[in-house]
Design a protein around this motif. Structure first.
Motif, PDB file in Angstrom:
ATOM      1  N   THR A   1     169.401  69.575  72.709  1.00 60.07           N
ATOM      2  CA  THR A   1     170.193  68.438  72.266  1.00 60.07           C
ATOM      3  C   THR A   1     171.669  68.702  72.489  1.00 60.07           C
ATOM      4  OG1 THR A   1     168.560  67.880  70.586  1.00 60.07           O
ATOM      5  CG2 THR A   1     170.772  67.015  70.273  1.00 60.07           C
TER       6      THR A   1
ATOM      7  N   ASP B   1     157.312  55.718  78.101  1.00 60.16           N
ATOM      8  CA  ASP B   1     156.985  56.278  76.800  1.00 60.16           C
ATOM      9  C   ASP B   1     155.714  55.627  76.289  1.00 60.16           C
ATOM     10  OD1 ASP B   1     160.299  55.737  76.723  1.00 60.16           O
ATOM     11  OD2 ASP B   1     159.608  57.779  76.288  1.00 60.16           O
TER      12      ASP B   1
ATOM     13  N   HIS C   1     155.229  51.811  75.178  1.00 54.85           N
ATOM     14  CA  HIS C   1     156.337  50.994  75.699  1.00 54.85           C
ATOM     15  C   HIS C   1     156.204  50.659  77.176  1.00 54.85           C
ATOM     16  CE1 HIS C   1     158.911  51.111  72.116  1.00 54.85           C
ATOM     17  NE2 HIS C   1     158.470  52.337  71.955  1.00 54.85           N
TER      18      HIS C   1
ATOM     19  N   THR D   1     169.668  63.611  73.797  1.00 56.67           N
ATOM     20  CA  THR D   1     169.146  63.521  72.430  1.00 56.67           C
ATOM     21  C   THR D   1     167.621  63.580  72.481  1.00 56.67           C
ATOM     22  OG1 THR D   1     168.917  61.121  72.417  1.00 56.67           O
ATOM     23  CG2 THR D   1     171.065  62.006  71.803  1.00 56.67           C
ATOM     24  N   SER D   2     167.012  63.886  71.351  1.00 54.64           N
ATOM     25  CA  SER D   2     165.548  64.017  71.324  1.00 54.64           C
ATOM     26  C   SER D   2     164.863  62.702  71.687  1.00 54.64           C
ATOM     27  CB  SER D   2     165.092  64.498  69.948  1.00 54.64           C
ATOM     28  OG  SER D   2     165.527  63.603  68.946  1.00 54.64           O
ATOM     29  N   SER D   3     165.525  61.582  71.411  1.00 51.91           N
ATOM     30  CA  SER D   3     164.927  60.280  71.742  1.00 51.91           C
ATOM     31  C   SER D   3     164.863  60.035  73.258  1.00 51.91           C
ATOM     32  CB  SER D   3     165.711  59.152  71.083  1.00 51.91           C
ATOM     33  OG  SER D   3     167.025  59.079  71.613  1.00 51.91           O
ATOM     34  N   GLN D   4     165.520  60.878  74.013  1.00 57.14           N
ATOM     35  CA  GLN D   4     165.479  60.769  75.466  1.00 57.14           C
ATOM     36  C   GLN D   4     164.386  61.640  76.090  1.00 57.14           C
ATOM     37  OE1 GLN D   4     169.769  61.507  75.990  1.00 57.14           O
ATOM     38  NE2 GLN D   4     169.966  59.412  76.785  1.00 57.14           N
ATOM     39  N   THR D   5     163.626  62.298  75.264  1.00 60.26           N
ATOM     40  CA  THR D   5     162.423  62.977  75.752  1.00 60.26           C
ATOM     41  C   THR D   5     161.487  61.911  76.292  1.00 60.26           C
ATOM     42  OG1 THR D   5     162.575  64.844  74.246  1.00 60.26           O
ATOM     43  CG2 THR D   5     160.372  64.263  75.056  1.00 60.26           C
ATOM     44  N   SER D   6     161.118  62.041  77.561  1.00 64.43           N
ATOM     45  CA  SER D   6     160.356  60.979  78.212  1.00 64.43           C
ATOM     46  C   SER D   6     159.961  61.435  79.604  1.00 64.43           C
ATOM     47  CB  SER D   6     161.238  59.715  78.319  1.00 64.43           C
ATOM     48  OG  SER D   6     160.497  58.618  78.805  1.00 64.43           O
TER      49      SER D   6
END
Lengths: 112, 111
Positions: free
Chosen positions: A15, A38, A41, A82-87
């Motif tokens: 991160t 994801d 989604h 950021t962790s939300s961009q793990t994909s």
């Protein structure tokens, strides 16, 4: 084979670090795209390009920037991951009379 | 803004059975694309439907387009295990610049 390659294929980062993904094409196509995939989604458009230095935002562009200084290369940058961009990130080119998109093999990005 | 909805999102089928996946979209479009994705792999183009009433078939898969109803269907005939994958429909936005995808239908075929 539409002549599209993505690099790296896998990346683990922390991160807050910057990350750049590369998409390279060999056939001089005008349009190039970055999507993320994801669970739940489907594929969501991040940014796209319609020529050298011509780019536009997609549905989920926040936190991402792109650059296209040469026809063959389209770069996706996460300025501060950021962790939300793990994909899984897919690049695509648009070609043919039917204007189909052809996709690269994808990049699995994990942000810890 | 274009919305693309697929249903069902998950489909568990027995080998030999028939079923249909539906793709509804919200704005006028004259082209619709179907893609297939195997687990851990990239997307592969299946069909391009270019006009109202268009029908394309390959093997056990048949796709059709009704632009008046804003609906495309992907029909599976006598399912086999090799058809297990995720199927996406997609259309270009009104500006014709970006391909917008549905969330995908994950198909699992078992004996």
């Amino acid at each position: 084979d539409a002549g599209i390659t993505q690099s790296p294929r896998h990346k683990v980062t922390e991160t807050g670090t910057p990350v750049t993904l590369r998409c390279h094409q060999t056939e001089n196509h005008r349009y190039m795209y970055w999507y993320r995939q994801d669970p739940g989604h489907g594929l969501r458009l991040i940014h796209y390009s319609y020529g050298v230095k011509d780019t536009d935002k997609g549905e989920v562009s926040d936190g991402y920037s792109v650059s296209r200084s040469k026809t063959e290369d389209f770069l996706l940058t996460l300025e501060s991951a950021t962790s939300s961009q793990t994909s899984v990130y897919f690049c695509a080119i648009r070609e043919g009379t039917n204007e189909k998109l052809f996709f690269g093999s994808g990049t699995q990005l994990s942000v810890l | 803004e274009l919305k693309v909805e697929q249903n069902p999102l998950f489909l568990s089928m027995q080998e030999g059975k028939n079923y249909t996946i539906y793709c509804n979209y919200s704005t006028t479009s004259d082209r619709l694309y179907w893609y297939r994705q195997d687990p851990g792999k990239s997307l592969e183009s299946l069909f391009v439907l270019l006009s109202n009433g268009a029908v394309k078939q390959e093997g056990r898969l048949m796709a059709s387009l009704d632009t008046k109803a804003r609906l495309s269907t992907l029909h599976i005939t006598a399912a086999v295990h090799d058809l297990s994958a995720t199927y996406f429909c997609a259309l270009f936005n009104q500006a014709g610049t970006a391909l917008i995808f549905g969330k995908g239908t994950t198909l699992s075929v078992s004996s």
